[in-house]
Design a protein around this motif. Structure first.
Motif, PDB file in Angstrom:
ATOM      1  N   PRO A  91       4.709   5.375   8.601  1.00 35.56           N
ATOM      2  CA  PRO A  91       4.702   6.831   8.819  1.00 35.56           C
ATOM      3  C   PRO A  91       5.611   7.593   7.867  1.00 35.56           C
ATOM      4  CG  PRO A  91       5.922   5.700  10.554  1.00 35.56           C
ATOM      5  CD  PRO A  91       5.229   4.641   9.759  1.00 35.56           C
ATOM      6  N   ASP A  92       6.586   6.908   7.248  1.00 32.91           N
ATOM      7  CA  ASP A  92       7.471   7.592   6.308  1.00 32.91           C
ATOM      8  C   ASP A  92       6.776   7.898   4.982  1.00 32.91           C
ATOM      9  OD1 ASP A  92       9.601   7.573   8.057  1.00 32.91           O
ATOM     10  OD2 ASP A  92      10.327   5.627   7.375  1.00 32.91           O
ATOM     11  N   LEU A  93       5.656   7.227   4.709  1.00 34.51           N
ATOM     12  CA  LEU A  93       4.961   7.421   3.439  1.00 34.51           C
ATOM     13  C   LEU A  93       3.825   8.430   3.528  1.00 34.51           C
ATOM     14  CD1 LEU A  93       4.694   3.719   2.174  1.00 34.51           C
ATOM     15  CD2 LEU A  93       6.392   5.442   1.556  1.00 34.51           C
ATOM     16  N   VAL A  94       3.359   8.701   4.720  1.00 34.29           N
ATOM     17  CA  VAL A  94       2.215   9.597   4.906  1.00 34.29           C
ATOM     18  C   VAL A  94       2.580  10.667   5.928  1.00 34.29           C
ATOM     19  CG1 VAL A  94      -0.209   9.750   5.573  1.00 34.29           C
ATOM     20  CG2 VAL A  94       0.629   7.694   4.420  1.00 34.29           C
ATOM     21  N   ARG A  95       2.248  11.886   5.620  1.00 30.86           N
ATOM     22  CA  ARG A  95       2.493  12.972   6.563  1.00 30.86           C
ATOM     23  C   ARG A  95       1.235  13.818   6.716  1.00 30.86           C
ATOM     24  NH1 ARG A  95       6.657  16.786   3.063  1.00 30.86           N
ATOM     25  NH2 ARG A  95       5.200  17.382   1.410  1.00 30.86           N
ATOM     26  N   VAL A  96       1.185  14.551   7.789  1.00 37.81           N
ATOM     27  CA  VAL A  96       0.022  15.395   8.076  1.00 37.81           C
ATOM     28  C   VAL A  96       0.359  16.838   7.720  1.00 37.81           C
ATOM     29  CG1 VAL A  96      -1.551  16.219   9.862  1.00 37.81           C
ATOM     30  CG2 VAL A  96      -0.745  13.849   9.905  1.00 37.81           C
ATOM     31  N   GLU A  97      -0.494  17.449   6.916  1.00 38.63           N
ATOM     32  CA  GLU A  97      -0.328  18.850   6.538  1.00 38.63           C
ATOM     33  C   GLU A  97      -1.596  19.618   6.887  1.00 38.63           C
ATOM     34  OE1 GLU A  97       0.701  19.137   2.445  1.00 38.63           O
ATOM     35  OE2 GLU A  97       2.791  18.518   2.760  1.00 38.63           O
ATOM     36  N   ARG A  98      -1.461  20.918   6.975  1.00 42.01           N
ATOM     37  CA  ARG A  98      -2.610  21.775   7.269  1.00 42.01           C
ATOM     38  C   ARG A  98      -2.887  22.679   6.079  1.00 42.01           C
ATOM     39  NH1 ARG A  98      -4.413  21.473  12.346  1.00 42.01           N
ATOM     40  NH2 ARG A  98      -3.067  20.448  13.891  1.00 42.01           N
ATOM     41  N   ASN A 117       0.845  -1.192   0.000  1.00 41.80           N
ATOM     42  CA  ASN A 117       0.000   0.000   0.000  1.00 41.80           C
ATOM     43  C   ASN A 117       0.887   1.251   0.000  1.00 41.80           C
ATOM     44  OD1 ASN A 117      -1.794   2.084   0.522  1.00 41.80           O
ATOM     45  ND2 ASN A 117      -2.987   0.916   2.002  1.00 41.80           N
ATOM     46  N   PRO A 118       0.735   2.150  -0.983  1.00 44.27           N
ATOM     47  CA  PRO A 118       1.612   3.324  -1.052  1.00 44.27           C
ATOM     48  C   PRO A 118       1.294   4.400  -0.017  1.00 44.27           C
ATOM     49  CG  PRO A 118      -0.024   3.426  -2.786  1.00 44.27           C
ATOM     50  CD  PRO A 118      -0.198   2.087  -2.124  1.00 44.27           C
ATOM     51  N   ALA A 119       0.126   4.327   0.597  1.00 41.94           N
ATOM     52  CA  ALA A 119      -0.241   5.359   1.577  1.00 41.94           C
ATOM     53  C   ALA A 119      -1.189   4.792   2.624  1.00 41.94           C
ATOM     54  CB  ALA A 119      -0.877   6.552   0.871  1.00 41.94           C
ATOM     55  N   PRO A 120      -0.714   3.884   3.476  1.00 45.96           N
ATOM     56  CA  PRO A 120      -1.593   3.326   4.512  1.00 45.96           C
ATOM     57  C   PRO A 120      -1.972   4.400   5.531  1.00 45.96           C
ATOM     58  CG  PRO A 120       0.672   2.636   4.870  1.00 45.96           C
ATOM     59  CD  PRO A 120       0.649   3.334   3.544  1.00 45.96           C
ATOM     60  N   THR A 121      -3.239   4.424   5.887  1.00 50.66           N
ATOM     61  CA  THR A 121      -3.727   5.456   6.815  1.00 50.66           C
ATOM     62  C   THR A 121      -3.767   4.983   8.260  1.00 50.66           C
ATOM     63  OG1 THR A 121      -6.008   4.741   6.373  1.00 50.66           O
ATOM     64  CG2 THR A 121      -5.120   6.534   5.017  1.00 50.66           C
TER      65      THR A 121
END
Length: 306
Positions: A226-233, A217-221
């Motif tokens: 955690p290296d593949l998905v980051r939190v932005e605002r 999975n390229p973007a597991p939620t």
């Protein structure tokens, strides 16, 4: 990493990957030329071919099949093709038709093995970093099979295991992972790199494929990677998850290569390799300019800690 259907011509013999001895109008490599140039092009006949430009022996079945092949694949002008289509439709009384090769004995036309023309490298496999900077490339001769892809990876990072990527995005990463595990469960690639399907192709992979869903999975939620998905605002201050890396850099590079397809397809193997390396250098310079323009270059402090 991604494959681009592109390549130079190679020997007409089915299992041979050697370049042609004569790229102008040849069919064989230097090794097969003296053995097969005067023999019937239907394999494995082995009889001398007829005089002149004929590609088959004096067997009527072989010569008739050669004529059918020439009629099917010879180059004709657009007006001629339109006339052929019109005449066939009138004769057959059908809305359309298919030009199919006749059977040769009990062998279907599509399964007849012949050496009437040179074959072509199936595709080139290109590898880039997530920023778009190209790393290397290799040739897949018959298909974009996982053994050939793994062989290209081994050649690019030969002796440099410490430089292997932590993640490798590939449209068929799940099958590549299966192949590595099946062939050698202790392969060092399983220790150095995780395999993910690029975001564009992942949506078309089967939801029932447990290995793909769990490991690729390229973007597991769920926080598994955690290296593949980051939190932005966003502008309103609302937090949302986004992919940390661009997994389509190889697709984008291959789209850029499309502008050079015509000359590449008509080059010798040496010129093809040299031109591909030159294109890699040009694209790398372009990527470096983009990085500098966006002020995203790695600073001196980073390189001091490497």
């Amino acid at each position: 990493m991604d494959g681009k259907v592109l390549g130079h011509r190679i020997c007409a013999v089915d299992d041979c990957t050697a370049p042609l001895a004569n790229f102008k109008n040849g069919r064989f490599c230097a090794a097969h030329l003296p053995m097969l140039q005067d023999l019937c092009g239907i394999m494995p006949c082995g009889r001398p071919r007829r005089a002149g430009n004929a590609l088959t022996c004096d067997d009527p079945a072989h010569s008739d099949w050669e004529k059918a092949w020439i009629n099917r694949f010879q180059r004709v002008s657009y007006p001629t093709m339109r006339r052929v289509i019109r005449d066939r439709r009138q004769a057959d009384g059908a809305d359309g038709f298919q030009l199919q090769l006749p059977a040769l004995g009990e062998t279907p036309g599509s399964d007849v093995v012949h050496t009437f023309r040179a074959r072509t490298v199936y595709c080139v496999e290109t590898v880039q970093w997530a920023c778009g900077m190209p790393i290397g490339w290799g040739k897949c001769y018959r298909s974009e099979s996982t053994p050939q892809v793994l062989s290209i990876m081994n050649r690019i990072w030969d002796g440099h295991d410490n430089l292997r990527p932590s993640f490798l995005a590939y449209d068929d990463a799940c099958d590549l992972l299966r192949h590595i595990v099946t062939q050698n469960a202790n392969d060092s690639w399983l220790k150095t790199t995780k395999y993910i399907v690029d975001a564009f192709h992942y949506i078309n992979h089967r939801s029932t494929d447990i290995l793909c869903r769990l490991w690729c999975n390229p973007a597991p939620t769920n926080g598994a990677q955690p290296d593949l998905v980051r939190v932005e605002r966003d502008a309103q201050g609302r937090a949302h998850q986004t992919r940390a890396f661009n997994t389509e850099t190889a697709e984008q590079f291959n789209a850029w290569l499309k502008g050079y397809e015509a000359p590449l397809r008509n080059m010798t193997d040496v010129n093809f390799d040299l031109f591909m390396h030159s294109l890699f250098l040009l694209f790398a310079e372009d990527i470096q300019k983009r990085i500098s323009r966006k002020d995203r270059a790695l600073d001196a402090e980073f390189w001091e800690n490497v």
